[in-house]
Design an enzyme around this catalytic site. Structure first.
Site, short mmCIF file in Angstrom:
data_model
loop_
_atom_site.label_atom_id
_atom_site.label_comp_id
_atom_site.label_asym_id
_atom_site.label_seq_id
_atom_site.Cartn_x
_atom_site.Cartn_y
_atom_site.Cartn_z
N CYS A 82 0.72 -1.25 0.08
CA CYS A 82 0.03 0.11 0.02
C CYS A 82 0.75 1.37 0.11
CB CYS A 82 -0.96 0.02 0.96
SG CYS A 82 -2.41 1.14 0.99
N HIS A 194 -3.76 -4.92 -0.27
CA HIS A 194 -3.35 -5.21 1.12
C HIS A 194 -3.41 -6.78 0.99
CE1 HIS A 194 -2.92 -1.78 3.79
NE2 HIS A 194 -4.13 -1.24 2.78
N GLU A 196 -2.44 -9.16 3.22
CA GLU A 196 -2.76 -9.47 4.43
C GLU A 196 -4.28 -9.54 4.62
OE1 GLU A 196 -2.21 -5.12 5.22
OE2 GLU A 196 -1.49 -6.69 3.77
#
Length: 212
Positions: A82, A194, A196
Site C-alpha cells: 500500500c 493489502h 494480508e
C-alpha cells in the site's frame, strides 16, 4: 528452517495484521526500526497506511532510507504494501512534491475524481478489485500460479505510475481507470492492495514472495 521476515516499523503501519499473515504462512517475524537491522535483514517488508509525506518522514527520522535502498539495490527480497509500495517510487504529488525511495522510477498521483466518461469516482478507492496480470508475470515464479480476475482488497486515494511498463506486473480497473496493482524491479516488489487482508489468495502471494 523457517524464513526470517523483517517488518519495518516507522510509525505508519498496521504491523499486527501484516505480522500475523507472515506467521500464518510459517515465517519467523521480527519488527525492526534501525538501519543496522535493515542491513542484516533477509526478506524486508515495508507496510504502511496514511500520507506519503508522513511515511517518508518516518523513515528519514529513523535514518532508514539509505539502508532500505541499499537492500533493494543488492537484489535482496523486498516487498512494499500500500503506502509502502508508493514510497518505492521516485516522488509523490500528495500534499506537494515529496521524494520517495526511487527504487522504481515513477510518480504517485491522485486517483482522478472522474473517469473519461465524466462519471464520478468514489475516493478513496475501498474494496475488492480484480487483477489482470501482464504477459511477463508468468515468467516470474512468484506469479506463476496466479490467474487473472483474482480479487484483492484495496484502500487508497493515490496511485502509482511507473515510467517503464516493464515494471508493471498487474493492474486493476477502477471505474475505467487503470491502477497499477503490482510493480517490481529485480527482487523488489510492491502491492497497492493489502495481501494480508485479501484472504487465501493474498496469503498465496506472500508465500510465493518468501520462496524467492
Amino acid at each position: 528452517m523457517k524464513t526470517r521476515v523483517s517488518i519495518i516499523d516507522y510509525g505508519l503501519a498496521n504491523l499486527y495484521n501484516v505480522s500475523n499473515a507472515f506467521k500464518h504462512i510459517g515465517a519467523n517475524v521480527e519488527i525492526i526500526d534501525k538501519p543496522k537491522e535493515v542491513q542484516k535483514s533477509e526478506f524486508l517488508i515495508l507496510p504502511g497506511v496514511g500520507a506519503f509525506r508522513n511515511g517518508m518522514r518516518g523513515l528519514d527520522i529513523r535514518n532508514l532510507t539509505f539502508a532500505i535502498k541499499e537492500h533493494a539495490e543488492k537484489g535482496k527480497p523486498f516487498l512494499g504494501i500500500c503506502l509502502g509500495m508508493q514510497m518505492m517510487l521516485t516522488r509523490s504529488y500528495e500534499f506537494g512534491v515529496v521524494n520517495g525511495l526511487d527504487i522504481i522510477k515513477g510518480n504517485v498521483v491522485k486517483i482522478p475524481g472522474k473517469n473519461l466518461s465524466n462519471i464520478a469516482n468514489k475516493i478513496p478507492h475501498i474494496g475488492w478489485n480484480e487483477l489482470t496480470f501482464s504477459k511477463s508475470a508468468k515468467k516470474n515464479h512468484i506469479f506463476s500460479n496466479c490467474i487473472n480476475n483474482t480479487s484483492m482488497y484495496f484502500v487508497h486515494s493515490y496511485k502509482a505510475e511507473c515510467n517503464n511498463d516493464e515494471n508493471i506486473i498487474a493492474v486493476t480497473d477502477y471505474n475505467n481507470i487503470k491502477i497499477n496493482a503490482i510493480i517490481k524491479h529485480e527482487n523488489a516488489y510492491g502491492c497497492q492492495f493489502h495481501p494480508e487482508k485479501s484472504g487465501e489468495l493474498g496469503l498465496m502471494l506472500l508465500r510465493n514472495f518468501i520462496s524467492i
